[in-house]
Structures are given as C-alpha cells and as structure tokens.
Write a protein that holds these residues in place. Sequence first.
Motif, mmCIF file in Angstrom:
data_model
loop_
_atom_site.group_PDB
_atom_site.id
_atom_site.type_symbol
_atom_site.label_atom_id
_atom_site.label_comp_id
_atom_site.label_asym_id
_atom_site.label_seq_id
_atom_site.Cartn_x
_atom_site.Cartn_y
_atom_site.Cartn_z
ATOM 1 N N PHE A 193 2.872 -13.554 -1.904
ATOM 2 C CA PHE A 193 3.245 -13.901 -0.525
ATOM 3 C C PHE A 193 2.405 -15.085 -0.024
ATOM 4 N N GLY A 194 1.111 -15.050 -0.259
ATOM 5 C CA GLY A 194 0.257 -16.159 0.155
ATOM 6 C C GLY A 194 0.617 -17.451 -0.552
ATOM 7 N N SER A 195 0.906 -17.370 -1.840
ATOM 8 C CA SER A 195 1.295 -18.565 -2.600
ATOM 9 C C SER A 195 2.591 -19.157 -2.054
ATOM 10 N N ALA A 196 3.516 -18.293 -1.655
ATOM 11 C CA ALA A 196 4.785 -18.766 -1.095
ATOM 12 C C ALA A 196 4.566 -19.521 0.212
ATOM 13 N N LEU A 197 3.646 -19.048 1.037
ATOM 14 C CA LEU A 197 3.354 -19.738 2.294
ATOM 15 C C LEU A 197 2.738 -21.110 2.035
ATOM 16 N N LEU A 206 3.344 -4.641 3.893
ATOM 17 C CA LEU A 206 3.738 -4.515 2.493
ATOM 18 C C LEU A 206 2.717 -3.677 1.723
ATOM 19 N N THR A 207 1.439 -3.923 1.983
ATOM 20 C CA THR A 207 0.384 -3.205 1.279
ATOM 21 C C THR A 207 0.407 -1.721 1.599
ATOM 22 N N THR A 208 0.529 -1.379 2.886
ATOM 23 C CA THR A 208 0.520 0.030 3.277
ATOM 24 C C THR A 208 1.781 0.766 2.836
ATOM 25 N N LYS A 209 2.837 0.025 2.529
ATOM 26 C CA LYS A 209 4.057 0.642 2.009
ATOM 27 C C LYS A 209 4.008 0.824 0.495
ATOM 28 N N GLY A 210 2.872 0.467 -0.112
ATOM 29 C CA GLY A 210 2.707 0.690 -1.532
ATOM 30 C C GLY A 210 3.045 -0.492 -2.415
ATOM 31 N N ILE A 211 3.368 -1.648 -1.813
ATOM 32 C CA ILE A 211 3.633 -2.845 -2.613
ATOM 33 C C ILE A 211 2.318 -3.317 -3.225
ATOM 34 N N PRO A 212 2.268 -3.612 -4.510
ATOM 35 C CA PRO A 212 1.023 -4.078 -5.125
ATOM 36 C C PRO A 212 0.484 -5.317 -4.411
ATOM 37 N N THR A 213 -0.838 -5.391 -4.292
ATOM 38 C CA THR A 213 -1.436 -6.523 -3.569
ATOM 39 C C THR A 213 -1.235 -7.845 -4.302
ATOM 40 N N ARG A 214 -0.927 -7.801 -5.581
ATOM 41 C CA ARG A 214 -0.571 -9.045 -6.261
ATOM 42 C C ARG A 214 0.627 -9.702 -5.577
ATOM 43 N N ILE A 215 1.552 -8.859 -5.074
ATOM 44 C CA ILE A 215 2.725 -9.371 -4.367
ATOM 45 C C ILE A 215 2.447 -9.538 -2.888
ATOM 46 N N SER A 216 1.892 -8.481 -2.248
ATOM 47 C CA SER A 216 1.721 -8.494 -0.792
ATOM 48 C C SER A 216 0.694 -9.519 -0.323
ATOM 49 N N ARG A 217 -0.243 -9.868 -1.188
ATOM 50 C CA ARG A 217 -1.243 -10.869 -0.836
ATOM 51 C C ARG A 217 -1.120 -12.127 -1.698
ATOM 52 N N GLY A 218 -1.047 -11.950 -3.021
ATOM 53 C CA GLY A 218 -1.057 -13.091 -3.923
ATOM 54 C C GLY A 218 0.221 -13.903 -3.910
ATOM 55 N N LEU A 226 -2.299 -16.838 -11.207
ATOM 56 C CA LEU A 226 -3.644 -16.320 -11.484
ATOM 57 C C LEU A 226 -3.980 -15.023 -10.747
ATOM 58 N N ILE A 227 -3.457 -14.836 -9.540
ATOM 59 C CA ILE A 227 -3.890 -13.711 -8.703
ATOM 60 C C ILE A 227 -3.273 -12.402 -9.196
ATOM 61 N N ARG A 228 -4.114 -11.528 -9.736
ATOM 62 C CA ARG A 228 -3.711 -10.202 -10.212
ATOM 63 C C ARG A 228 -4.829 -9.210 -9.882
ATOM 64 N N PRO A 229 -4.961 -8.831 -8.603
ATOM 65 C CA PRO A 229 -6.107 -8.007 -8.196
ATOM 66 C C PRO A 229 -6.174 -6.641 -8.871
ATOM 67 N N GLU A 230 -5.022 -6.000 -9.080
ATOM 68 C CA GLU A 230 -5.050 -4.688 -9.728
ATOM 69 C C GLU A 230 -5.605 -4.809 -11.154
#
Length: 452
Positions: free
Chosen positions: A326-330, A312-324, A438-442
């Motif tokens: 997505f991780g919260s959903a898990l 997701l990250t390498t496809k240009g999805i913001p890391t707030r979604i690809s990491r934040g 809370l997670i908003r890395p950008e």
Amino acid sequence: MVDRTQVQAPATPPGDPVTTPLRSATTRYAKGAWWVTFLLFIFMVINFADKAILGLVAKPLSEEFGLDAVAYGHVASSFYLLFSIAAFVVGLLGDRIPTRWLLLGLALMWALTQIPMLFTTSTAVLIATRVLLGAAEGPAYGTANHALHKWFDDRHRQVPSSIMTAGACVGPLIAAPALTWVIVNYGWRAGFGALAVIGFIWCALWATVRREGPLGNAVDLDTPAPDTETETETGRDSEVSLLQIIRSGTWIGATLLVFAAYWGMSIAVAWLPRYMQDGLGYSTTTMGNLVALSWTIGAVFMIGGGWISQRLTTKGIPTRISRGIFGSALVLSGGLAAFVGVRTGSPIASLLLLMVAVGAPTAVYAMGQTLISEIAPLRRRGAALGLHVGISTVAGIIAPTVMGNLIAAGTDPLSGFTKGFDALALVLIVAAVAGALLIRPEKDTQRLSLKV
C-alpha cells in the motif's frame, strides 16, 4: 498529566500471555496515550513550521542576503548537514535515556535557534542557525515515534502514528497563511520570532508528561513502567543486532520509500513556494494560500492512508500488503503525478498534480516507522528508527541543491523547474518498485526470531 496511580500491571489470564496485558495496558492508559499523541502532533506541527518558514521568506530573504538560486539551494540544504547524523546519535540515546527528556531538549533547541534570525545580517549566521536547527530536528521524528510506540501496541500504532505524522502537513498548513500574514504585516524576521515563542509554549505543555509509556522498557528510572511490556526481549530476541535489522529487506525497503517521500517534501518546503511565484507568477498572498492547500492535500493522504493501513492490518491483512504494498503504491502514484504534472498544458492542473506528487508519498513516513517497529526488538528500536530517519533524510541534503542547479541550468525558470520535478518523479518511481519487492515484515520478523 498521566496518573501515577495507574501503574499496577493487570493480571494475565492463562492461555493469553501476551495480548491480554497489551489490551489492558492500552485501555488503562488510553487517556494518557491520547494526550501524548496530541502533544506529539503539535510537536510535529512546530517541527515542520520551522522548516516551512524558509520557503515562505525565500524571496525577501534571498534579496536581503544577495542569494541567487544556487546559493539559496545551498542554504536550504545546509539544514540537513547534521540532520542525519544527529538522528542516528539521538536514536541510540533513545534506547538509554527517557524519550520525554530527549524531546524536551530538542524542542528547546528549535526555539533558541530561531532567535538570531531576528537581527542577523550575516549569511554565516543564517547558515549556522539552519545547521543547528537541522541537528535538533533530525532526531525529532524517530524519537517521537519511539516515545509514542510505548503507548500503543503494534496492531494499533498506525492511526496514532499517522495522526502525529500529520503534524508534518498541518505545520505548513497553519504556518503558510499565518506566517505569511506576519511576514506581510511585520516583516519576514517576525516569522522566526513567532516560531520561537510557540516552541517555548510547547515545552511547558510537554512538561506535564511525567513518565514513559506503559509499553516502555523501564528506562524511566524515576517511575518504572509496569511489567506489561509485550516486546520484552529474552533469549534470541536480545541477541538481534542493529546490523541484522538494517540488512533486512523490510528496513531497506521502508527506508527507500521514506527517502523518496522526503525528497518530495524537501522540494515542497524549499522550492514549491518559489515555483508558484517565479514559475507560475502568483503573488505572495496567493502563494501562501496555495502552500496551505498543498499541505492540506498531504494531510489528507497522511491520515487517510494511515487509517486505511490500520484497518487492513486489524482485519488480518498481512502487513506486507497493508503497509508495504500500500505504501509503495502511494509513492508510485506520486511519481506518476509529478511526471504528468509538468507536461499538462493547464497551470492549475499542473499545480494540483504536483501537490499530489509531494502529498501522496507522505503517508509512508508513519508506515515506515511502524514497519521497522514491527521487526525491531525494543532494545534496538530507537537505534533502528534513528538510523532509518538519518539515512532517509539525506534526501533533504541532495534534493534542494539538485533542484537549484537544474533551475540555474534551465533556459528559463519554468524549464528548470520541469527538470527538477522530472528528477523527483524518477526517484519516487524507482523507490516504489524497490519497496514493493523488498518489504516483507512477516518473513523478516521470523528470520530475526522476533515475537509477533
């Protein structure tokens, strides 16, 4: 062994001052980078095998030392007494001392602390070895990530970090059947001896790594890193304080997610094997195989989640979604699985759901580390990661004791375990909601004036 002839930095073509040296450095050091990744994967295998053995020998150890559920819970929690403090202190040292030396020292301490368990009959010695082992293992994950991230740029860290972190699941996966066989055939003390030998072997292999990664900040004074550091701090970057980083929503949210995941992991290590025996009535051998299945599920979530996140990250999805997100959903899925798992009428379905409850959130270990590395400048990264690990792993002190007290307060072992897993579900669900908000890395990266 990393080839020292590859130290010369690549030229930077005009118009691409950051990404070109990064790609060149990553490609040029690919062989060394993946060897380091492999060794750190094994490092984490040993790390979590050291933790898992206490749960595997819980019954014979408790019988020999005369420990009831509450006392055993205290012994399990003692492992984390200095865990968090050591994680932060060594994290600070990681910004000043080559990480390869720190990791070697930690692994040596792991091996040495297993040796007294070959002969001791003292509860005090048992607790002392667990406390010392915890102090040596507390800094392991943050320091290992700090070392690994010197070999990969931000866009390509998630997969190697997830592979390394998967050692946390593979450790018990291998240890459960292998150490159970050793315990059944040679006694529970022999398991500790096997771990000591394996630890010394890893130290010998790690000695083949002769320098820090090419994206390091030249703390490796005997072999300075090439001038390809893409995260070199200049101007305002060097002025960012640790306090500013840990006050960010990304740091707080990532730490809450990992705190919740660690709550589940510490329950899985200390109590899940005993739940299988006392709550569900499985034999020691069957319990060992089921523990292996549990950690297999965790490894699938960890590696699969890391792969999806990096894609997701390498496809240009913001890391707030690809990491934040997505991780919260898990983590949320783990909380729901725990809540439903103790209410299903089928023992098999219950056990599988509880395995998902402790396995799905494990993917956020690597995501939390990459999120913090994303917002923290290199000069503050070791401390930021160390404090993140230190605070999130406080769950390891609380969770086993809470579970032990709930079991003791139950009308029977099964009802006590049900209350304990309900507490796990609550922790996971609350942390998932907080992380998503809370997670908003950008945004935090921009606020801290860091380069992206």
